[in-house]
Design a protein around this motif. Structure first.
Motif, PDB file in Angstrom:
ATOM      1  N   LYS A   1      25.993  10.074  33.766  1.00 27.53           N
ATOM      2  CA  LYS A   1      26.459   8.702  33.958  1.00 27.53           C
ATOM      3  C   LYS A   1      26.849   8.162  32.591  1.00 27.53           C
ATOM      4  N   ILE A   2      28.037   7.606  32.495  1.00 34.03           N
ATOM      5  CA  ILE A   2      28.466   7.071  31.194  1.00 34.03           C
ATOM      6  C   ILE A   2      28.633   5.556  31.304  1.00 34.03           C
ATOM      7  N   GLU A   3      27.892   4.852  30.443  1.00 35.07           N
ATOM      8  CA  GLU A   3      28.023   3.390  30.430  1.00 35.07           C
ATOM      9  C   GLU A   3      28.782   2.998  29.164  1.00 35.07           C
ATOM     10  N   VAL A   4      29.797   2.165  29.322  1.00 31.66           N
ATOM     11  CA  VAL A   4      30.598   1.775  28.157  1.00 31.66           C
ATOM     12  C   VAL A   4      30.332   0.314  27.819  1.00 31.66           C
ATOM     13  N   ARG A   5      30.096   0.050  26.531  1.00 32.79           N
ATOM     14  CA  ARG A   5      29.923  -1.342  26.070  1.00 32.79           C
ATOM     15  C   ARG A   5      30.921  -1.624  24.962  1.00 32.79           C
ATOM     16  N   GLY A   6      31.418  -2.862  24.944  1.00 26.13           N
ATOM     17  CA  GLY A   6      32.296  -3.285  23.840  1.00 26.13           C
ATOM     18  C   GLY A   6      33.773  -2.996  24.061  1.00 26.13           C
ATOM     19  N   TRP A   7      34.192  -2.905  25.339  1.00 25.36           N
ATOM     20  CA  TRP A   7      35.607  -2.645  25.642  1.00 25.36           C
ATOM     21  C   TRP A   7      36.524  -3.598  24.879  1.00 25.36           C
ATOM     22  N   GLU A   8      36.062  -4.870  24.727  1.00 22.25           N
ATOM     23  CA  GLU A   8      36.918  -5.901  24.128  1.00 22.25           C
ATOM     24  C   GLU A   8      37.359  -5.517  22.714  1.00 22.25           C
ATOM     25  N   ASN A   9      36.565  -4.676  22.035  1.00 22.90           N
ATOM     26  CA  ASN A   9      36.917  -4.312  20.655  1.00 22.90           C
ATOM     27  C   ASN A   9      38.134  -3.396  20.569  1.00 22.90           C
ATOM     28  N   PHE A  10      38.554  -2.858  21.697  1.00 25.12           N
ATOM     29  CA  PHE A  10      39.779  -2.044  21.722  1.00 25.12           C
ATOM     30  C   PHE A  10      41.024  -2.892  21.982  1.00 25.12           C
ATOM     31  N   ASN A  11      40.808  -4.222  22.184  1.00 25.50           N
ATOM     32  CA  ASN A  11      41.961  -5.087  22.493  1.00 25.50           C
ATOM     33  C   ASN A  11      42.766  -5.421  21.240  1.00 25.50           C
ATOM     34  N   ILE A  12      43.290  -4.408  20.600  1.00 24.94           N
ATOM     35  CA  ILE A  12      44.095  -4.610  19.400  1.00 24.94           C
ATOM     36  C   ILE A  12      45.419  -3.913  19.681  1.00 24.94           C
ATOM     37  N   LYS A  13      46.511  -4.626  19.480  1.00 27.26           N
ATOM     38  CA  LYS A  13      47.820  -4.036  19.847  1.00 27.26           C
ATOM     39  C   LYS A  13      48.280  -3.003  18.823  1.00 27.26           C
ATOM     40  N   GLU A  14      47.979  -3.285  17.531  1.00 24.61           N
ATOM     41  CA  GLU A  14      48.466  -2.390  16.463  1.00 24.61           C
ATOM     42  C   GLU A  14      47.704  -1.044  16.501  1.00 24.61           C
ATOM     43  N   PRO A  15      48.220  -0.038  15.805  1.00 22.87           N
ATOM     44  CA  PRO A  15      47.483   1.226  15.748  1.00 22.87           C
ATOM     45  C   PRO A  15      46.145   1.045  15.009  1.00 22.87           C
ATOM     46  N   TYR A  16      45.228   1.927  15.263  1.00 26.97           N
ATOM     47  CA  TYR A  16      43.940   1.923  14.555  1.00 26.97           C
ATOM     48  C   TYR A  16      43.385   3.340  14.502  1.00 26.97           C
ATOM     49  N   VAL A  17      42.331   3.494  13.679  1.00 30.80           N
ATOM     50  CA  VAL A  17      41.648   4.789  13.590  1.00 30.80           C
ATOM     51  C   VAL A  17      40.287   4.636  14.261  1.00 30.80           C
ATOM     52  N   VAL A  18      40.015   5.468  15.256  1.00 31.13           N
ATOM     53  CA  VAL A  18      38.696   5.456  15.899  1.00 31.13           C
ATOM     54  C   VAL A  18      37.840   6.500  15.185  1.00 31.13           C
ATOM     55  N   VAL A  19      36.625   6.126  14.810  1.00 31.87           N
ATOM     56  CA  VAL A  19      35.701   7.134  14.252  1.00 31.87           C
ATOM     57  C   VAL A  19      34.471   7.187  15.149  1.00 31.87           C
ATOM     58  N   SER A  20      34.036   8.393  15.492  1.00 35.07           N
ATOM     59  CA  SER A  20      32.855   8.485  16.363  1.00 35.07           C
ATOM     60  C   SER A  20      31.948   9.627  15.952  1.00 35.07           C
ATOM     61  N   ASN A  21      30.692   9.518  16.387  1.00 38.15           N
ATOM     62  CA  ASN A  21      29.732  10.599  16.085  1.00 38.15           C
ATOM     63  C   ASN A  21      30.044  11.823  16.959  1.00 38.15           C
ATOM     64  N   HIS A  22      29.590  12.985  16.505  1.00 34.53           N
ATOM     65  CA  HIS A  22      29.991  14.244  17.153  1.00 34.53           C
ATOM     66  C   HIS A  22      28.750  15.111  17.384  1.00 34.53           C
ATOM     67  N   GLN A  23      28.206  15.047  18.635  1.00 34.15           N
ATOM     68  CA  GLN A  23      26.973  15.797  18.900  1.00 34.15           C
ATOM     69  C   GLN A  23      27.235  17.179  19.468  1.00 34.15           C
ATOM     70  N   SER A  24      28.306  17.281  20.291  1.00 37.81           N
ATOM     71  CA  SER A  24      28.533  18.546  21.006  1.00 37.81           C
ATOM     72  C   SER A  24      29.926  18.513  21.619  1.00 37.81           C
ATOM     73  N   SER A  25      30.336  19.633  22.217  1.00 38.36           N
ATOM     74  CA  SER A  25      31.639  19.619  22.880  1.00 38.36           C
ATOM     75  C   SER A  25      31.614  18.692  24.117  1.00 38.36           C
ATOM     76  N   LEU A  26      30.396  18.277  24.531  1.00 30.19           N
ATOM     77  CA  LEU A  26      30.296  17.322  25.642  1.00 30.19           C
ATOM     78  C   LEU A  26      30.857  15.948  25.266  1.00 30.19           C
ATOM     79  N   ASP A  27      31.054  15.717  23.966  1.00 28.04           N
ATOM     80  CA  ASP A  27      31.620  14.439  23.518  1.00 28.04           C
ATOM     81  C   ASP A  27      32.973  14.183  24.165  1.00 28.04           C
ATOM     82  N   LEU A  28      33.591  15.280  24.596  1.00 26.33           N
ATOM     83  CA  LEU A  28      34.888  15.171  25.259  1.00 26.33           C
ATOM     84  C   LEU A  28      34.795  14.224  26.464  1.00 26.33           C
ATOM     85  N   LEU A  29      33.634  14.211  27.128  1.00 26.25           N
ATOM     86  CA  LEU A  29      33.472  13.378  28.323  1.00 26.25           C
ATOM     87  C   LEU A  29      33.489  11.890  27.949  1.00 26.25           C
ATOM     88  N   GLY A  30      32.723  11.537  26.913  1.00 23.52           N
ATOM     89  CA  GLY A  30      32.686  10.146  26.459  1.00 23.52           C
ATOM     90  C   GLY A  30      34.042   9.735  25.905  1.00 23.52           C
TER      91      GLY A  30
END
Ligand SMILES: CCCCCCCCCCCCCCCC(=O)SCCNC(=O)CCNC(=O)[C@H](O)C(C)(C)COP(=O)(O)OP(=O)(O)OC[C@H]1O[C@@H](n2cnc3c(N)ncnc32)[C@H](O)[C@@H]1OP(=O)(O)O
Ligand SMILES: CCCCCCCC/C=C\CCCCCCCC(=O)OC[C@@H](O)COP(=O)(O)O
Length: 292
Positions: free
Chosen positions: A97-126
């Motif tokens: 089950k994946i719960e997402v919080r903070g969707w509003e922070n993606f409400n930016i029209k211009e390009p951006y760089v997303v940085v995220s932690n990397h635990q496993s190839s399962l990160d593909l799901l998130g």
């Protein structure tokens, strides 16, 4: 009387004769069909290996379907939507089950760089759960050679870097900064640079932050909570479970120069570590302070 005995014994006799007629291959199949479910239920490690093998095999298979669809457009970031659509159901297959919080922070029209932690190839799901439109990941070059998955990634515009050749990787990322602005593309980077399941964050590589500063676009940190409750490579554990994905507020880079990159990287890592610790302490049955 004797004919009755023969009659009664005949089904058994024919079963025995039939069994003796099975070829070695058929015998192997029968043994596997019996042994597989037993092993799957009894052995945690066997279950882990099966689930991981299916995960990779299923992705390679889905890629066979994705390739012709993506090939119609040629190499194009819009193809990432095709991959996203095809991968979204996997969480249901695995009961994650994946719960997402903070969707509003993606409400930016211009390009951006997303940085995220990397635990496993399962990160593909998130990642696929929240992937913004026109967003491509930066991946190690080896992934390009992962059969059908590599080709699908290439068609979707995944940016491949050679981690062993820093200069090459830097020039690919410098080119990416130009592409982001020219073609309105967002980039997803795993700044730890490798998978890390230690329960914390590795020191960050600087590439993602140089990229954001060069393009003068915000960095949006994304934190996926620890998988420890349902997945552990060391213990060969893989059960069903829940993961929280938090999208943090963007960090602006306007006016920053490459001299500011170390401080920027440290600040973003600090924000992510704090969120990661907080999410770990929220895990059911766990007290705070589980992260070091
Ligand atoms: C249906 C079908 C589906 C099919 C299937 C789909 C799957 C579809 C999703 C795929 C999803 C994949 C997900 C993969 C996930 C991974 O592959 S993770 C592995 C790849 N990612 C990374 O490595 C992260 C990015 N790496 C970096 O940013 C690293 O900095 C670099 C560029 C590789 C360099 O690495 P490094 O030399 O080890 O490390 P670093 O200390 O950061 O840099 C050395 C120096 O260069 C400087 N530098 C670094 N970058 C730059 C730069 N860009 N400009 C100027 N200077 C720079 C640094 O500041 C540093 O200088 P000093 O500050 O020491 O003076
Ligand atoms: C004919 C060739 C067959 C190749 C078979 C390859 C099997 C791979 C199958 C499917 C690929 C699934 C794509 C999942 C993408 C996940 C990306 C990932 O997690 O890469 C690891 C990378 O971030 C860091 O690597 P390291 O931790 O440094 O190592």
């Amino acid at each position: 009387m004797s004919s009755n005995v023969v009659k009664a014994a005949s089904p058994l006799a024919s079963a025995v004769t039939g069994a003796m007629e099975l070829s070695v291959a058929q015998w192997l199949l029968v043994v596997c069909l019996v042994a597989f479910p037993l092993l799957y239920e009894w052995s945690v490690s066997f279950k882990y290996f099966c689930k991981m093998a299916f995960y990779n095999g299923w992705i390679l298979t889905l890629a066979i379907l994705a390739i012709p669809i993506c090939a119609v457009r040629g190499r194009n970031v819009e193809n990432m939507k095709v991959l996203q659509f095809m991968l979204l159901h996997i969480k249901y297959l695995y009961g994650i089950k994946i719960e997402v919080r903070g969707w509003e922070n993606f409400n930016i029209k211009e390009p951006y760089v997303v940085v995220s932690n990397h635990q496993s190839s399962l990160d593909l799901l998130g990642m696929m759960e929240i992937l913004p439109s026109r967003c491509v990941p930066i991946a190690k070059r080896e992934l390009m050679y992962a059969g059908t998955a590599g080709l699908a990634c290439w068609l979707a515009g995944v940016i491949f870097i050679n981690r062993k050749k820093t200069d090459d990787a830097i020039s690919v990322m410098t080119e990416a900064a130009e592409t982001m602005l020219k073609e309105d593309v967002r980039v997803w980077v795993f700044p730890e640079g490798t998978r890390n399941h230690s329960g914390s964050l590795l020191p960050f590589k600087r590439g993602a932050f140089h990229l954001a500063v060069k393009a003068q676009v915000p960095v949006i940190p994304v934190v996926m909570s620890s998988y420890k409750d349902f997945y552990c490579k060391k213990e060969r554990k893989f059960t069903t479970g829940k993961c929280t994905v938090r999208i943090l507020p963007g960090v602006h880079t306007k006016g920053l120069s490459s001299d500011d990159v170390p401080e920027l990287a440290d600040r973003v890592r600090g924000m992510m570590l704090e969120a990661f610790s907080q999410m770990s302490s929220e895990r059911p049955g766990k007290g705070p302070g589980g992260v070091h």
